[in-house]
Design a protein around this motif. Sequence first.
Motif, PDB file in Angstrom:
ATOM      1  N   TYR A   1     -69.769  30.599 -36.268  1.00  0.00           N
ATOM      2  CA  TYR A   1     -69.752  31.941 -36.839  1.00  0.00           C
ATOM      3  C   TYR A   1     -71.176  32.478 -36.914  1.00  0.00           C
ATOM      4  O   TYR A   1     -72.099  31.742 -37.296  1.00  0.00           O
ATOM      5  CB  TYR A   1     -69.149  31.920 -38.244  1.00  0.00           C
ATOM      6  CG  TYR A   1     -67.766  31.337 -38.292  1.00  0.00           C
ATOM      7  CD1 TYR A   1     -66.658  32.094 -37.925  1.00  0.00           C
ATOM      8  CD2 TYR A   1     -67.563  30.018 -38.685  1.00  0.00           C
ATOM      9  CE1 TYR A   1     -65.384  31.554 -37.959  1.00  0.00           C
ATOM     10  CE2 TYR A   1     -66.287  29.475 -38.722  1.00  0.00           C
ATOM     11  CZ  TYR A   1     -65.204  30.244 -38.359  1.00  0.00           C
ATOM     12  OH  TYR A   1     -63.943  29.710 -38.388  1.00  0.00           O
ATOM     13  N   ALA A   2     -71.355  33.748 -36.567  1.00  0.00           N
ATOM     14  CA  ALA A   2     -72.669  34.391 -36.647  1.00  0.00           C
ATOM     15  C   ALA A   2     -72.473  35.843 -37.073  1.00  0.00           C
ATOM     16  O   ALA A   2     -71.582  36.534 -36.559  1.00  0.00           O
ATOM     17  CB  ALA A   2     -73.371  34.327 -35.294  1.00  0.00           C
ATOM     18  N   LEU A   3     -73.318  36.297 -37.997  1.00  0.00           N
ATOM     19  CA  LEU A   3     -73.252  37.688 -38.437  1.00  0.00           C
ATOM     20  C   LEU A   3     -73.815  38.601 -37.361  1.00  0.00           C
ATOM     21  O   LEU A   3     -74.853  38.306 -36.758  1.00  0.00           O
ATOM     22  CB  LEU A   3     -74.040  37.883 -39.732  1.00  0.00           C
ATOM     23  CG  LEU A   3     -73.398  37.355 -41.004  1.00  0.00           C
ATOM     24  CD1 LEU A   3     -74.361  37.494 -42.184  1.00  0.00           C
ATOM     25  CD2 LEU A   3     -72.107  38.101 -41.300  1.00  0.00           C
ATOM     26  N   SER A   4     -73.143  39.708 -37.117  1.00  0.00           N
ATOM     27  CA  SER A   4     -73.624  40.725 -36.187  1.00  0.00           C
ATOM     28  C   SER A   4     -74.416  41.767 -36.958  1.00  0.00           C
ATOM     29  O   SER A   4     -74.299  41.881 -38.177  1.00  0.00           O
ATOM     30  CB  SER A   4     -72.440  41.420 -35.500  1.00  0.00           C
ATOM     31  OG  SER A   4     -71.714  40.511 -34.737  1.00  0.00           O
ATOM     32  N   GLU A   5     -75.188  42.545 -36.242  1.00  0.00           N
ATOM     33  CA  GLU A   5     -75.968  43.611 -36.874  1.00  0.00           C
ATOM     34  C   GLU A   5     -75.073  44.636 -37.570  1.00  0.00           C
ATOM     35  O   GLU A   5     -75.465  45.238 -38.558  1.00  0.00           O
ATOM     36  CB  GLU A   5     -76.852  44.299 -35.846  1.00  0.00           C
ATOM     37  CG  GLU A   5     -77.974  43.419 -35.343  1.00  0.00           C
ATOM     38  CD  GLU A   5     -78.805  44.084 -34.276  1.00  0.00           C
ATOM     39  OE1 GLU A   5     -78.711  45.318 -34.103  1.00  0.00           O
ATOM     40  OE2 GLU A   5     -79.561  43.370 -33.607  1.00  0.00           O
ATOM     41  N   ASN A   6     -73.868  44.833 -37.061  1.00  0.00           N
ATOM     42  CA  ASN A   6     -72.963  45.840 -37.635  1.00  0.00           C
ATOM     43  C   ASN A   6     -72.145  45.296 -38.810  1.00  0.00           C
ATOM     44  O   ASN A   6     -71.274  45.975 -39.324  1.00  0.00           O
ATOM     45  CB  ASN A   6     -72.038  46.413 -36.565  1.00  0.00           C
ATOM     46  CG  ASN A   6     -71.069  45.383 -36.008  1.00  0.00           C
ATOM     47  OD1 ASN A   6     -71.014  44.235 -36.450  1.00  0.00           O
ATOM     48  ND2 ASN A   6     -70.310  45.791 -35.005  1.00  0.00           N
ATOM     49  N   GLY A   7     -72.419  44.059 -39.222  1.00  0.00           N
ATOM     50  CA  GLY A   7     -71.719  43.479 -40.366  1.00  0.00           C
ATOM     51  C   GLY A   7     -70.479  42.680 -40.011  1.00  0.00           C
ATOM     52  O   GLY A   7     -69.903  42.024 -40.871  1.00  0.00           O
ATOM     53  N   SER A   8     -70.061  42.713 -38.743  1.00  0.00           N
ATOM     54  CA  SER A   8     -68.918  41.898 -38.344  1.00  0.00           C
ATOM     55  C   SER A   8     -69.386  40.463 -38.096  1.00  0.00           C
ATOM     56  O   SER A   8     -70.581  40.163 -38.120  1.00  0.00           O
ATOM     57  CB  SER A   8     -68.256  42.473 -37.083  1.00  0.00           C
ATOM     58  OG  SER A   8     -69.130  42.398 -35.982  1.00  0.00           O
TER      59      SER A   8
ATOM     60  N   ILE B   1     -67.341  35.111 -33.520  1.00  0.00           N
ATOM     61  CA  ILE B   1     -66.669  33.822 -33.631  1.00  0.00           C
ATOM     62  C   ILE B   1     -66.549  33.204 -32.243  1.00  0.00           C
ATOM     63  O   ILE B   1     -66.196  33.890 -31.284  1.00  0.00           O
ATOM     64  CB  ILE B   1     -65.251  34.004 -34.213  1.00  0.00           C
ATOM     65  CG1 ILE B   1     -65.325  34.678 -35.572  1.00  0.00           C
ATOM     66  CG2 ILE B   1     -64.507  32.683 -34.269  1.00  0.00           C
ATOM     67  CD1 ILE B   1     -64.007  35.276 -36.014  1.00  0.00           C
ATOM     68  N   ARG B   2     -66.811  31.922 -32.168  1.00  0.00           N
ATOM     69  CA  ARG B   2     -66.531  31.170 -30.942  1.00  0.00           C
ATOM     70  C   ARG B   2     -65.813  29.896 -31.340  1.00  0.00           C
ATOM     71  O   ARG B   2     -66.374  29.027 -32.001  1.00  0.00           O
ATOM     72  CB  ARG B   2     -67.778  30.834 -30.160  1.00  0.00           C
ATOM     73  CG  ARG B   2     -67.441  29.825 -29.039  1.00  0.00           C
ATOM     74  CD  ARG B   2     -68.341  29.835 -27.883  1.00  0.00           C
ATOM     75  NE  ARG B   2     -68.086  31.013 -27.080  1.00  0.00           N
ATOM     76  CZ  ARG B   2     -68.769  31.296 -25.992  1.00  0.00           C
ATOM     77  NH1 ARG B   2     -69.740  30.501 -25.588  1.00  0.00           N
ATOM     78  NH2 ARG B   2     -68.494  32.377 -25.300  1.00  0.00           N
ATOM     79  N   ASN B   3     -64.532  29.802 -30.964  1.00  0.00           N
ATOM     80  CA  ASN B   3     -63.737  28.597 -31.177  1.00  0.00           C
ATOM     81  C   ASN B   3     -63.727  27.809 -29.878  1.00  0.00           C
ATOM     82  O   ASN B   3     -63.439  28.373 -28.819  1.00  0.00           O
ATOM     83  CB  ASN B   3     -62.304  28.957 -31.577  1.00  0.00           C
ATOM     84  CG  ASN B   3     -62.242  29.606 -32.947  1.00  0.00           C
ATOM     85  OD1 ASN B   3     -63.051  29.335 -33.810  1.00  0.00           O
ATOM     86  ND2 ASN B   3     -61.273  30.470 -33.145  1.00  0.00           N
ATOM     87  N   SER B   4     -64.030  26.529 -29.962  1.00  0.00           N
ATOM     88  CA  SER B   4     -64.101  25.683 -28.766  1.00  0.00           C
ATOM     89  C   SER B   4     -63.293  24.418 -28.968  1.00  0.00           C
ATOM     90  O   SER B   4     -63.157  23.923 -30.084  1.00  0.00           O
ATOM     91  CB  SER B   4     -65.557  25.301 -28.475  1.00  0.00           C
ATOM     92  OG  SER B   4     -66.356  26.440 -28.308  1.00  0.00           O
TER      93      SER B   4
ATOM     94  N   GLY C   1     -72.542  29.598 -39.136  1.00  0.00           N
ATOM     95  CA  GLY C   1     -72.981  28.356 -38.505  1.00  0.00           C
ATOM     96  C   GLY C   1     -71.806  27.596 -37.924  1.00  0.00           C
ATOM     97  O   GLY C   1     -70.715  28.134 -37.741  1.00  0.00           O
ATOM     98  N   LYS C   2     -72.051  26.345 -37.637  1.00  0.00           N
ATOM     99  CA  LYS C   2     -71.061  25.502 -36.961  1.00  0.00           C
ATOM    100  C   LYS C   2     -70.207  24.746 -37.969  1.00  0.00           C
ATOM    101  O   LYS C   2     -70.717  24.172 -38.926  1.00  0.00           O
ATOM    102  CB  LYS C   2     -71.760  24.502 -36.045  1.00  0.00           C
ATOM    103  CG  LYS C   2     -70.820  23.681 -35.196  1.00  0.00           C
ATOM    104  CD  LYS C   2     -71.597  22.851 -34.202  1.00  0.00           C
ATOM    105  CE  LYS C   2     -70.686  22.229 -33.179  1.00  0.00           C
ATOM    106  NZ  LYS C   2     -71.456  21.586 -32.108  1.00  0.00           N
ATOM    107  N   TRP C   3     -68.908  24.753 -37.707  1.00  0.00           N
ATOM    108  CA  TRP C   3     -67.932  23.999 -38.489  1.00  0.00           C
ATOM    109  C   TRP C   3     -67.102  23.155 -37.529  1.00  0.00           C
ATOM    110  O   TRP C   3     -66.792  23.585 -36.415  1.00  0.00           O
ATOM    111  CB  TRP C   3     -66.995  24.941 -39.240  1.00  0.00           C
ATOM    112  CG  TRP C   3     -67.641  25.706 -40.354  1.00  0.00           C
ATOM    113  CD1 TRP C   3     -68.199  26.948 -40.276  1.00  0.00           C
ATOM    114  CD2 TRP C   3     -67.774  25.284 -41.711  1.00  0.00           C
ATOM    115  NE1 TRP C   3     -68.665  27.330 -41.510  1.00  0.00           N
ATOM    116  CE2 TRP C   3     -68.415  26.318 -42.415  1.00  0.00           C
ATOM    117  CE3 TRP C   3     -67.398  24.140 -42.408  1.00  0.00           C
ATOM    118  CZ2 TRP C   3     -68.700  26.236 -43.778  1.00  0.00           C
ATOM    119  CZ3 TRP C   3     -67.685  24.057 -43.766  1.00  0.00           C
ATOM    120  CH2 TRP C   3     -68.329  25.103 -44.432  1.00  0.00           C
ATOM    121  N   TYR C   4     -66.714  21.967 -37.987  1.00  0.00           N
ATOM    122  CA  TYR C   4     -65.812  21.091 -37.243  1.00  0.00           C
ATOM    123  C   TYR C   4     -64.435  21.172 -37.887  1.00  0.00           C
ATOM    124  O   TYR C   4     -64.318  21.171 -39.107  1.00  0.00           O
ATOM    125  CB  TYR C   4     -66.295  19.644 -37.279  1.00  0.00           C
ATOM    126  CG  TYR C   4     -67.621  19.454 -36.615  1.00  0.00           C
ATOM    127  CD1 TYR C   4     -67.701  19.232 -35.243  1.00  0.00           C
ATOM    128  CD2 TYR C   4     -68.802  19.513 -37.354  1.00  0.00           C
ATOM    129  CE1 TYR C   4     -68.933  19.073 -34.624  1.00  0.00           C
ATOM    130  CE2 TYR C   4     -70.033  19.353 -36.745  1.00  0.00           C
ATOM    131  CZ  TYR C   4     -70.096  19.138 -35.378  1.00  0.00           C
ATOM    132  OH  TYR C   4     -71.310  18.981 -34.772  1.00  0.00           O
TER     133      TYR C   4
END
Length: 188
Positions: free
Chosen positions: A63-70, A73-76, A40-43
């Motif tokens: 942060y979000a879980l991918s189907e492959n377990g990884s 990440i998106r930092n903004s 989820g979203k963190w500040y």
Amino acid sequence: MLWITLVLFFVGGSLAQVPFLGVCPAVETVPEFDAARYMGKWYEAEKYFALFQFGGKCVTANYALSENGSVKIRNSQISSITGVASSLDGIGRLIGRSDDAKLTITFPSLPVGIDAPYWILDTDYDNWAVVWSCTNFGVFSVRYSWILTRERNPSVAVLEEAYRAIDRNKISRAYFLRTDQKNCPAMY
């Protein structure tokens, strides 16, 4: 050999900017880490200085879980100098067991492929998290730390919980800088 160490130090330093004489200290991570609850979203509330975030405000991490377990990440952030918004996408992979709070992070769009450690020292999942990164370069280590919160402007009580986790791991609070989270657009 010295020049190789210096090159590694400065290349690694482009990701983490607080150099120390000596190796990375031993730290403890979250026992029985629950990756799904961490998503989820963190500040970003506070951080060690990093050149790649210079002048950044309204910093968030998703942060979000991918189907492959990884972990996707998106930092903004928004530049407090130019007002331009930017983001950087990365991939996190768990090191070892699925309940271990140690990841390695890669940012494929960067010109230099570096796997950076990303260890969650402690979190209550709902309010705060303390993240640690340290890389050894011979007689030097380069350290970075973040205090992340689920609210843009956390209460003092929430920050005090994060500080206790930092103190338990004997991490210096002297290098933390408060992240500007004022006047941020709703999407950040």
